[in-house]
Write a protein that holds these residues in place. Structure first.
Motif, PDB file in Angstrom:
ATOM      1  N   LEU A  60      -7.670   0.534   9.918  1.00 22.41           N
ATOM      2  CA  LEU A  60      -6.905   1.584   9.264  1.00 22.41           C
ATOM      3  C   LEU A  60      -6.601   1.191   7.828  1.00 22.41           C
ATOM      4  O   LEU A  60      -6.490   0.008   7.504  1.00 22.41           O
ATOM      5  CB  LEU A  60      -5.579   1.821   9.997  1.00 22.41           C
ATOM      6  CG  LEU A  60      -5.641   2.133  11.493  1.00 22.41           C
ATOM      7  CD1 LEU A  60      -4.230   2.309  12.043  1.00 22.41           C
ATOM      8  CD2 LEU A  60      -6.483   3.376  11.765  1.00 22.41           C
ATOM      9  N   LYS A  61      -6.465   2.200   6.982  1.00 24.48           N
ATOM     10  CA  LYS A  61      -6.072   1.982   5.591  1.00 24.48           C
ATOM     11  C   LYS A  61      -4.713   2.640   5.380  1.00 24.48           C
ATOM     12  O   LYS A  61      -4.528   3.823   5.676  1.00 24.48           O
ATOM     13  CB  LYS A  61      -7.084   2.619   4.641  1.00 24.48           C
ATOM     14  CG  LYS A  61      -6.721   2.493   3.145  1.00 24.48           C
ATOM     15  CD  LYS A  61      -6.826   1.064   2.677  1.00 24.48           C
ATOM     16  CE  LYS A  61      -6.839   0.953   1.144  1.00 24.48           C
ATOM     17  NZ  LYS A  61      -5.600   1.434   0.513  1.00 24.48           N
ATOM     18  N   GLU A  62      -3.761   1.858   4.915  1.00 27.06           N
ATOM     19  CA  GLU A  62      -2.428   2.386   4.636  1.00 27.06           C
ATOM     20  C   GLU A  62      -2.386   2.971   3.229  1.00 27.06           C
ATOM     21  O   GLU A  62      -2.885   2.368   2.279  1.00 27.06           O
ATOM     22  CB  GLU A  62      -1.400   1.273   4.769  1.00 27.06           C
ATOM     23  CG  GLU A  62       0.030   1.724   4.554  1.00 27.06           C
ATOM     24  CD  GLU A  62       1.007   0.567   4.626  1.00 27.06           C
ATOM     25  OE1 GLU A  62       1.711   0.458   5.635  1.00 27.06           O
ATOM     26  OE2 GLU A  62       1.051  -0.243   3.674  1.00 27.06           O
ATOM     27  N   TYR A  85      -5.700  -2.725   7.843  1.00 25.79           N
ATOM     28  CA  TYR A  85      -5.167  -3.284   9.080  1.00 25.79           C
ATOM     29  C   TYR A  85      -6.180  -3.124  10.208  1.00 25.79           C
ATOM     30  O   TYR A  85      -6.900  -2.125  10.274  1.00 25.79           O
ATOM     31  CB  TYR A  85      -3.862  -2.576   9.473  1.00 25.79           C
ATOM     32  CG  TYR A  85      -2.731  -2.809   8.506  1.00 25.79           C
ATOM     33  CD1 TYR A  85      -1.790  -3.810   8.735  1.00 25.79           C
ATOM     34  CD2 TYR A  85      -2.603  -2.047   7.346  1.00 25.79           C
ATOM     35  CE1 TYR A  85      -0.756  -4.037   7.842  1.00 25.79           C
ATOM     36  CE2 TYR A  85      -1.572  -2.274   6.447  1.00 25.79           C
ATOM     37  CZ  TYR A  85      -0.653  -3.268   6.703  1.00 25.79           C
ATOM     38  OH  TYR A  85       0.365  -3.488   5.818  1.00 25.79           O
ATOM     39  N   MET A 121       2.307   5.536  13.844  1.00 24.15           N
ATOM     40  CA  MET A 121       0.934   5.065  14.037  1.00 24.15           C
ATOM     41  C   MET A 121       0.307   5.689  15.279  1.00 24.15           C
ATOM     42  O   MET A 121      -0.873   6.062  15.288  1.00 24.15           O
ATOM     43  CB  MET A 121       0.908   3.538  14.137  1.00 24.15           C
ATOM     44  CG  MET A 121       1.071   2.845  12.799  1.00 24.15           C
ATOM     45  SD  MET A 121       0.830   1.061  12.911  1.00 24.15           S
ATOM     46  CE  MET A 121       2.338   0.573  13.727  1.00 24.15           C
ATOM     47  N   LYS A 135       4.521   6.890   3.651  1.00 27.51           N
ATOM     48  CA  LYS A 135       3.425   6.092   4.169  1.00 27.51           C
ATOM     49  C   LYS A 135       2.521   6.947   5.064  1.00 27.51           C
ATOM     50  O   LYS A 135       2.998   7.674   5.931  1.00 27.51           O
ATOM     51  CB  LYS A 135       3.957   4.896   4.960  1.00 27.51           C
ATOM     52  CG  LYS A 135       2.877   3.952   5.475  1.00 27.51           C
ATOM     53  CD  LYS A 135       3.453   2.872   6.364  1.00 27.51           C
ATOM     54  CE  LYS A 135       4.410   1.977   5.616  1.00 27.51           C
ATOM     55  NZ  LYS A 135       4.903   0.864   6.468  1.00 27.51           N
ATOM     56  N   THR A 136       1.227   6.866   4.835  1.00 29.42           N
ATOM     57  CA  THR A 136       0.257   7.575   5.663  1.00 29.42           C
ATOM     58  C   THR A 136      -0.871   6.618   6.023  1.00 29.42           C
ATOM     59  O   THR A 136      -0.973   5.505   5.478  1.00 29.42           O
ATOM     60  CB  THR A 136      -0.332   8.792   4.923  1.00 29.42           C
ATOM     61  OG1 THR A 136      -1.043   8.338   3.766  1.00 29.42           O
ATOM     62  CG2 THR A 136       0.749   9.772   4.518  1.00 29.42           C
ATOM     63  N   TRP A 137      -1.728   7.074   6.948  1.00 28.92           N
ATOM     64  CA  TRP A 137      -2.837   6.248   7.406  1.00 28.92           C
ATOM     65  C   TRP A 137      -4.155   6.995   7.256  1.00 28.92           C
ATOM     66  O   TRP A 137      -4.190   8.224   7.261  1.00 28.92           O
ATOM     67  CB  TRP A 137      -2.649   5.841   8.877  1.00 28.92           C
ATOM     68  CG  TRP A 137      -1.426   5.005   9.110  1.00 28.92           C
ATOM     69  CD1 TRP A 137      -0.203   5.439   9.534  1.00 28.92           C
ATOM     70  CD2 TRP A 137      -1.297   3.600   8.902  1.00 28.92           C
ATOM     71  NE1 TRP A 137       0.684   4.394   9.616  1.00 28.92           N
ATOM     72  CE2 TRP A 137       0.034   3.246   9.229  1.00 28.92           C
ATOM     73  CE3 TRP A 137      -2.170   2.600   8.483  1.00 28.92           C
ATOM     74  CZ2 TRP A 137       0.514   1.945   9.153  1.00 28.92           C
ATOM     75  CZ3 TRP A 137      -1.704   1.296   8.389  1.00 28.92           C
ATOM     76  CH2 TRP A 137      -0.377   0.979   8.729  1.00 28.92           C
ATOM     77  N   ARG A 138      -5.253   6.234   7.148  1.00 28.61           N
ATOM     78  CA  ARG A 138      -6.596   6.791   7.152  1.00 28.61           C
ATOM     79  C   ARG A 138      -7.447   5.970   8.121  1.00 28.61           C
ATOM     80  O   ARG A 138      -7.322   4.742   8.167  1.00 28.61           O
ATOM     81  CB  ARG A 138      -7.236   6.726   5.759  1.00 28.61           C
ATOM     82  CG  ARG A 138      -6.462   7.473   4.675  1.00 28.61           C
ATOM     83  CD  ARG A 138      -6.569   8.979   4.833  1.00 28.61           C
ATOM     84  NE  ARG A 138      -5.911   9.673   3.726  1.00 28.61           N
ATOM     85  CZ  ARG A 138      -4.656  10.089   3.741  1.00 28.61           C
ATOM     86  NH1 ARG A 138      -3.893   9.854   4.796  1.00 28.61           N
ATOM     87  NH2 ARG A 138      -4.138  10.718   2.708  1.00 28.61           N
TER      88      ARG A 138
END
Length: 269
Positions: A235-237, A182, A57, A244-247
């Motif tokens: 954030l969007k998981e 999140y 993160m 797992k990635t984040w946006r």
């Protein structure tokens, strides 16, 4: 001369510089959570994340340095996306595009006063640029100005002032709001070496993306840190090919959101 060049690039592209004043620098702050109290946002899940999850993160949030003070996926301009990618690449050496900084061309750069200068730009392939932007925001640019895009390629202005140091995004709180969204609260810290030694600094590894309480005494003894400010982020998981990635969805300096505000915002996405 370097200050003059840096000031020119800042004026032309609307970037902000950050200067460390070592006389005011503080030692590494203690981020231990105080006594447990009732939290109106719910349960802070960040302390229960594994170290590898925390590092992932922090690495993601490292893509949004101090210059990025506001972002909203519901209201943005394509040049804003490219500017973040360009600054990360040429100023900080952040992200995958730094390996593609090979081809330099001279193009006109126009500042906010309408003055135009010849300026070195890095030519970056369209596919790679848009893949990087997609990995950060979940969208790709559709309408980019000629300042950054022309004839099927992106052009990133060279940061002639010598670049900058990556800062450290220290996450303090994280809350789940369902459907992969999140809410995060964090503080960013500028880091400066004491009596810079390249070999020693390299031996510290990627400590900027490590929780401060995990920094070794050797690291703490050889750096100053200075608080840049506090941010919140939504954030969007995502899970792509099992990874797992984040946006980044929403991001703002100096503010915090209530549970009602977060829920209302997410409901309109």
């Amino acid at each position: 001369m370097r200050k003059t060049v840096a000031a020119l690039l800042v004026a032309a592209l609307g970037l902000n510089t950050y200067q460390v004043h070592t006389s005011n620098a503080q030692s590494v702050p203690d981020l231990q959570i105080a006594a447990k109290i009732s939290d109106p946002l719910g349960t802070n899940i960040y302390p229960n994340k594994s170290l590898s999850e925390k590092k992932q993160m922090m690495e993601f949030l490292g893509n949004f340095p101090e210059e990025v003070q506001h972002f909203d996926i519901k209201s943005y301009k394509d040049d804003e996306l490219v500017r973040i990618a360009a600054t990360n690449t040429t100023k900080y050496g952040i992200g995958p595009l730094k390996k593609l900084m090979k081809s330099i061309v001279v193009r006109p750069l126009t500042d906010q006063d309408g003055k135009t200068y010849d300026w070195p730009y890095y030519k970056i392939p369209k596919k790679d640029t848009e893949q990087y932007i997609q990995s950060l925001f979940g969208v790709t640019p559709k309408k980019v100005s000629k300042s950054y895009y022309e004839n099927g390629a992106y052009y990133f202005p060279s940061w002639e002032a010598g670049g900058g140091n990556e800062d450290s995004p220290q996450i303090e709180r994280m809350y789940a709001f369902g459907k992969g969204y999140y809410y995060v609260e964090l503080t960013r810290y500028y880091i400066e070496a004491v009596n810079y030694d390249p070999k020693l600094w390299q031996s510290f590894g990627d400590f900027e993306h490590m929780p401060m309480e995990k920094w070794s005494k050797a690291i703490k003894d050889r750096i100053y840190v200075e608080k840049e400010g506090s941010w919140h982020a939504i954030l969007k998981e995502n899970v792509i090919n099992g990874k797992k990635t984040w946006r980044l969805v929403e991001y703002n300096k100096g503010t915090k959101l209530t549970k009602t505000q977060i829920t209302k915002y997410i409901s309109k996405l």
